[in-house]
Each structure stands twice: as structure tokens, then as C-alpha cells.
Design a protein around this motif. Structure first.
Motif: not given
Length: 347
Positions: A45-62
Motif C-alpha cells: 500500500n505504501s510503495l504501490k507494488v504487488v507482492i506475492h509470497a510463497r513459503g520463504n520467497e517473495v516476488t515483487i512487481a512494480g
């Protein structure tokens, strides 16, 4: 399982990128992401990115810059967890604030204050500068709106200095100025009359030390909480001295207090020039000192803005709303985002 993002669609920008980040320890990753991934949602919400989490990994798009900031925030928070420190909503907010100033490193434990078996850490770049200024200068002035941590951090530093043995006592003072109420009509003796004005200082002390230690040190004189009027004629040596609500001192009172500074002492002056309760036409001693001492070597001046408010999120919005109202009324400048000085009630 992938987490469903709160963002409806992936940001569509020409410089949009996607990055993956893996955190080695699953248990720490769970704490990092927050309950129901609340910390990730806060960063989204603060940085206007999209974050998906799976286990101990995150994918950040923006946006590339926003993604880099998000990774920096997550790395800094993960390092806190590795050192045994908690991560909660205020800490996430703090790292987001620091990430907005890319020229500054993320705050580490070295920028904190050790009190009561915990670390009080800076939550804005200005707070970090404030803590450094107290260590580096014998006299520090801190101006700014309520909720920016001016008094709280000063008391934390005072307790740290006392426990470490760098000073022999703490002296906390405030001017007993009435904000619309009549002091003389309060019941009790003089101490009972002035204690309500000093209560915020007691509250900060009790947050830094166990109650029994506070009481013991008050009785022994290692900690003194007293109205400004009680400082006249004294020399405050080997002490950490704090004058709170300094906007409510007169020029004469401020000069009197500043000249109490003795050998091997630290003095911190805090106040908010947008909340002066002096009689109309009386010049604030805080404003007077700022103008008189601006070029004096060895004195530091720190200016907190509404963007430094770290209480409840609503406090920052309230400060901002009042500032806008005052500007709209044309009643004089309040604290602005450009750091320009406010006007007190001087005529």
C-alpha cells in the motif's frame, strides 16, 4: 500457496520490473511477512507494488525504484529479526520512512537507545539525526509538532546516560503554564498542583525504567522532575537536563535555564512553536533562543515536521489538517513541508 494481492492489477509502467527475494529461515520469514501477510500488505500500500509470497520467497512487481525500496525494507526488517528484535507495524512504517531517503542507510541497532532490556530505535531520519546530535553536542534544541518523539527519545537518552554512568542525575523540567485552566484552583499543596503539568515526563520515565527504580531514584535525587521556576540559581553539573514544552517559556526564563548548564552535562530543549500558551503579546523563549543562538558553536537545532509524526497514523493527519486550516485562515504559517518557521502568538 500464493498470496492473493490486495492490488487489483499489476502496475502498468514502462519501467516496471519483477524481482524475487528468498529469506533463508522459514520461521523468520513468517514473522517478517506478518500475521496474514499484514506487513507485506503495508509495504504494498505504501510503495504501490504487488507482492506475492510463497513459503520463504517473495516476488515483487512494480516500478523499478519502488521494487528496490521494497527489497531494502524487507532486508532491513529481516536483519532485525536475525538480531532477536521484534518486527511490528511501527517498525515496518519506520523502514518505509527511511527508504524514502535513499542517500541514507537503513537504521541498525547502533542507532538505537538501550533501555529496560530493549532497544528504542529511530523511526524517521530526523529522529536518527536527533539521537546523533544528543551524543555529539552538549546542547540540542528540538522543535516540531506533537507525536514526533522529541521528549520520548530525549528521556530514553537520559536514562541510557544515567544507567551507563555518563551522568550522575537526570533533571526533567517544564514550565507550569496554564492552557486555559486555572492552576490556583487545583486542590492540594504546591507539589500536587504542579505534578499534573509534569505527568508526561513521569510517563516517559516509567516506560524506560521499572516503577520501583523510578521511585527509588526520585527519592535519592538521581532523578528530579521539577517546574522550570525551581531551576533559578542552580548549576546543573554532571547531569542530563531536559526542558520540555519550551515554547511556553519567556525569553528571560529561557536564558535563565540555558545558563544553568554545568560541567559534564547534556541539555536538550524540546517544544512546538505552533502550540504556545503564553499570554498574547509575550514572545516565546524558544523562538528567542533559536534566533539568538543560531550561529553559536556547539549547539544543534533539529526541526521535526508533520512527516515525522510516529504516534497513531491519525495524529499525522490531524497535524496536517490543522496546518492547512491555519494557512487557509491566513492566521500565520504553521509547520510546512518545506521546513519554514511557524509563527507564535507574538504581536
Amino acid at each position: 500457496m500464493s498470496r492473493t494481492s490486495r492490488a487489483a492489477t499489476k502496475p502498468k509502467r514502462s519501467n516496471a520490473i519483477t524481482r524475487k527475494k528468498t529469506f533463508p529461515k522459514n520461521g523468520l520469514a513468517i514473522a517478517l511477512f506478518g500475521s496474514h501477510h499484514s506487513h507485506l500488505a503495508q509495504i504494498e500500500n505504501s510503495l504501490k507494488v504487488v507482492i506475492h509470497a510463497r513459503g520463504n520467497e517473495v516476488t515483487i512487481a512494480g516500478d523499478a525504484e519502488a521494487v528496490a525500496r521494497a527489497i531494502g525494507v524487507l532486508d532491513a526488517l529481516y536483519q532485525r529479526l536475525e538480531k532477536g528484535q521484534d518486527v511490528d507495524q511501527p517498525e515496518v512504517d519506520a523502514m518505509l520512512r527511511f527508504s524514502a531517503a535513499p542517500e541514507r542507510p537503513m537504521p541498525g541497532m547502533e542507532s538505537g537507545v538501550s533501555v529496560r532490556n530493549r532497544m528504542v530505535t529511530a523511526r524517521t531520519p530526523t529522529q536518527a539525526d536527533y539521537l546523533s546530535a544528543i551524543d555529539e553536542s552538549e546542547l540540542v534544541f528540538a522543535e516540531g509538532p506533537a507525536g514526533t518523539g522529541k521528549t520520548y527519545l530525549a528521556v530514553a537518552k537520559a536514562v541510557e546516560y544515567l544507567v551507563r554512568g555518563d551522568v550522575e542525575r537526570i533533571i526533567l523540567s517544564r514550565p507550569a503554564v496554564e492552557a486555559g485552566e486555572q492552576l490556583g484552583f487545583l486542590p492540594g499543596d504546591m507539589r500536587e498542583k504542579v505534578d499534573p503539568y509534569l505527568r508526561p515526563l513521569y510517563d516517559a520515565l516509567h516506560d524506560m525504567m521499572p516503577a520501583q527504580q523510578v521511585q527509588k531514584r526520585l527519592e535519592s535525587g538521581e532523578i528530579e522532575v521539577a517546574p522550570l521556576a525551581f531551576m533559578r540559581g542552580r548549576t546543573l553539573a554532571k547531569a542530563f537536563v531536559i526542558l520540555d514544552e519550551a515554547q511556553n517559556t519567556t525569553a528571560v526564563q529561557m536564558k535563565m535555564f540555558l545558563t544553568r548548564l554545568g560541567e559534564n552535562s547534556r541539555m536538550v530543549i524540546t517544544g512546538d512553536l505552533s502550540q504556545v500558551d503564553l499570554p498574547r503579546g509575550t514572545r516565546s523563549g524558544l523562538r528567542d533562543a533559536r534566533e539568538a543562538l543560531a550561529d553559536v558553536e556547539g549547539i544543534r537545532f533539529l526541526r521535526f515536521l508533520e512527516t515525522d509524526v510516529v504516534r497513531h497514523l491519525l495524529v499525522g493527519r490531524i497535524v496536517h489538517a490543522y496546518n492547512n486550516l491555519e494557512k487557509w485562515r491566513g492566521a500565520g504559517a504553521q509547520y510546512k513541508n518545506d521546513g519554514s518557521a511557524p509563527e507564535d502568538n507574538e504581536t
